[in-house]
Design a protein around this motif. Sequence first.
Motif, short mmCIF file in Angstrom:
data_model
loop_
_atom_site.label_atom_id
_atom_site.label_comp_id
_atom_site.label_asym_id
_atom_site.label_seq_id
_atom_site.Cartn_x
_atom_site.Cartn_y
_atom_site.Cartn_z
N ILE A 76 46.58 38.02 18.05
CA ILE A 76 47.55 38.33 19.10
C ILE A 76 47.68 39.82 19.39
N GLY A 77 46.81 40.64 18.79
CA GLY A 77 46.94 42.09 18.94
C GLY A 77 45.72 42.74 19.54
N CYS A 78 44.99 43.48 18.70
CA CYS A 78 43.89 44.32 19.17
C CYS A 78 42.86 43.56 19.99
N VAL A 79 42.33 42.50 19.44
CA VAL A 79 41.21 41.80 20.09
C VAL A 79 41.60 41.22 21.44
N PRO A 80 42.64 40.37 21.52
CA PRO A 80 42.96 39.81 22.84
C PRO A 80 43.41 40.85 23.85
N SER A 81 44.18 41.85 23.41
CA SER A 81 44.67 42.83 24.38
C SER A 81 43.55 43.71 24.91
N LYS A 82 42.62 44.10 24.04
CA LYS A 82 41.57 45.03 24.49
C LYS A 82 40.55 44.34 25.39
N THR A 83 40.27 43.07 25.16
CA THR A 83 39.35 42.39 26.08
C THR A 83 40.01 42.18 27.44
N MET A 84 41.32 41.94 27.46
CA MET A 84 42.03 41.80 28.74
C MET A 84 42.15 43.16 29.44
N LEU A 85 42.33 44.23 28.67
CA LEU A 85 42.38 45.56 29.26
C LEU A 85 41.05 45.91 29.92
N ARG A 86 39.96 45.53 29.26
CA ARG A 86 38.65 45.81 29.83
C ARG A 86 38.47 45.04 31.14
N ALA A 87 38.93 43.81 31.17
CA ALA A 87 38.84 43.02 32.40
C ALA A 87 39.62 43.68 33.53
N SER A 88 40.81 44.15 33.22
CA SER A 88 41.63 44.79 34.26
C SER A 88 41.01 46.10 34.72
N GLU A 89 40.35 46.82 33.82
CA GLU A 89 39.69 48.06 34.20
C GLU A 89 38.55 47.80 35.18
N ILE A 90 37.77 46.76 34.90
CA ILE A 90 36.67 46.42 35.80
C ILE A 90 37.20 46.01 37.17
N ASN A 91 38.28 45.25 37.18
CA ASN A 91 38.89 44.85 38.44
C ASN A 91 39.37 46.06 39.24
N HIS A 92 39.96 47.03 38.53
CA HIS A 92 40.46 48.24 39.17
C HIS A 92 39.31 49.07 39.74
N LEU A 93 38.23 49.22 38.95
CA LEU A 93 37.10 50.02 39.42
C LEU A 93 36.43 49.38 40.62
N ALA A 94 36.39 48.04 40.64
CA ALA A 94 35.81 47.37 41.80
C ALA A 94 36.61 47.65 43.07
N LEU A 107 43.54 34.38 36.49
CA LEU A 107 44.03 34.77 35.17
C LEU A 107 43.83 33.66 34.14
N GLN A 108 43.93 32.43 34.57
CA GLN A 108 43.75 31.32 33.63
C GLN A 108 42.34 31.35 33.04
N GLN A 109 41.34 31.64 33.87
CA GLN A 109 39.97 31.70 33.38
C GLN A 109 39.77 32.90 32.45
N LEU A 110 40.38 34.03 32.81
CA LEU A 110 40.30 35.21 31.94
C LEU A 110 40.92 34.93 30.58
N VAL A 111 42.07 34.31 30.58
CA VAL A 111 42.76 34.01 29.33
C VAL A 111 41.96 33.01 28.51
N GLY A 112 41.32 32.06 29.17
CA GLY A 112 40.48 31.10 28.46
C GLY A 112 39.32 31.78 27.75
N ALA A 113 38.69 32.74 28.44
CA ALA A 113 37.58 33.49 27.82
C ALA A 113 38.10 34.34 26.66
N LYS A 114 39.28 34.91 26.85
CA LYS A 114 39.90 35.69 25.77
C LYS A 114 40.15 34.82 24.55
N ASP A 115 40.66 33.63 24.76
CA ASP A 115 40.95 32.72 23.64
C ASP A 115 39.67 32.30 22.92
N GLU A 116 38.59 32.11 23.66
CA GLU A 116 37.31 31.75 23.04
C GLU A 116 36.82 32.88 22.14
N LEU A 117 36.94 34.12 22.62
CA LEU A 117 36.52 35.27 21.82
C LEU A 117 37.36 35.38 20.55
#
Length: 554
Positions: A133-151, A168-178
């Motif tokens: 619930i900390g580093c791993v899920p938050s950092k993968t979601m942060l990376r996703a948001s960064e890519i969205n912002h740069l696009a 967001l549901q698909q992003l969260v699903g990928a996060k949960d798999e990781l």
Amino acid sequence: MQPEKQKVRLAVQGMTCTDCERHVTLALQRVGAEGITASFRRGEATFEIDPARLEEAKRAVANSGYEPGAVEILDGSPRLGGPVQSGGGDHEYDLLIIGTGGAAFSAAIQAVSYGAKVAMVERGTIGGTCVNIGCVPSKTMLRASEINHLAAHNPFPGLHTSAGSVNLQQLVGAKDELVAELRQHKYVDLIDEYGFHLIRGEARFVDPSTVEVAGRNIRARRYLIATGASPALPDIAGLADVDYLVSTTALDLTEIPRRLAVIGSGYIALELGQMFHRLGSEVTLMQRSDRLLKAYDQEVSEAVAQVLSREGIRSLTGVTYERVEQHGDVKRVHLTVNGQEQVVEAEALLVATGRKPNTAALNLEAAQVRVGSRGEVLVDEYLRTSNPNVYAAGDVTLGPQFVYVAAYEGALAAENAVGSAQRKADLTVVPAVTFTSPAIATVGMTEAKARSKGYQVLTSVLPLEAVPRALVNRDTAGLLKLVADARTRKLLGVHVVAENAGDVIYAGVLAVKFGLTIEDLRSTLAPYLTMAEGLKLATLTFDKDVSKLSCCAG
């Protein structure tokens, strides 16, 4: 008649690979051992042998270049030499660890290297905060948001990029798999690999030397409390009556809120606030102090505030929270800012105001373990509590809240608890990284802290406009600041706001830890067109105007 053989477990230190396992196996075969299994990960070998030849087996292992340790009979008989004693009484384990996070696993791995019999108690999900619930899920979601912002905000002319709607549901699903994959490979699988015992249930001390789990009393020679921490809630009228989010639940949202209000402005608030803004939310940050990142240098605070403002994130500082209320799906935060009443409305409210230790269920009074005013376990420099047989490590002590600190403390606690070491915890040089964009990374003292400790201070502040890597990236938001002792010219603090600041700061860690001077850093060769080159350029600004140097003068 052949003598009856016993099955034993022998602790073996010094094995580092499968080839080491083969050498130990051959050594044991030469003295008549059978059924041999050697494991460098567990730091042990199990085998059957004539009891009269056990000492010969240990000598054979030693002659092969490895260090034999404790021996345990595996046929139900007591450990050779009698039960381990700690104030009297038999003990089921050498080390019982409460928790299964970073500190817990680091301690368990270290303990088995000494031949200790280790058990871990877990009431919920294996792996603790970081992976779940900390580093791993938050950092993968942060990376996703960064890519969205740069696009959506591409700085290069001639490139035509855009960002569509976010699922967001698909992003969260990928996060949960990781998260599930890393939890399995980096935590769950290691339980069998190293031979830990996993005990499911809530741990509760019943006396200074006994823990009860699911109705079973367990005694160990030593205990380690590694139960971590959870989000803390501020005392604001009405907060308990509204649907608020904390860092854990915010990462599980499947729809992006149109408006997000954030109580707090620490690293969790900044990371998640910027993340949701870059995914499409209107974000308002609110905090009691008069500036963002109040514990950081003023220049760092100002640089981050400018970035957030330029992105369109609203920040309210110096606020007094009056009350929180909810009307339908809308949350309203009533504030006073500079004597003026304000109301912030949002569909989602995130509370990010720090963390509290997970100690309430442990019954630490029965264990004679002292806690602090916030419920944190109090430890000495050896990570030992007021009960000499109980240690604590990681977030439960409310030290620096980083998984790498927890892992360091867990290993050290195990060394002291079962390895008979007397090592002191050294947290004088701890890097901190906030994974915003640009990232914020610091190590050592701020300018104010250095002055308060009596240093005569030299400082250097280098804007990213002077760093070639930032120029070619077309993103010059940020800075580097160095704090040095004017007398010795040793670096006391390094502070970076830049892309990849978390990677850059490690050089700062080495500089501060080993007392490097301005000249030491200046005399190194820094690779051109890297953000790390900014550290060397920052040393030049103590004496020169880097804007008047050639582009590769660093």
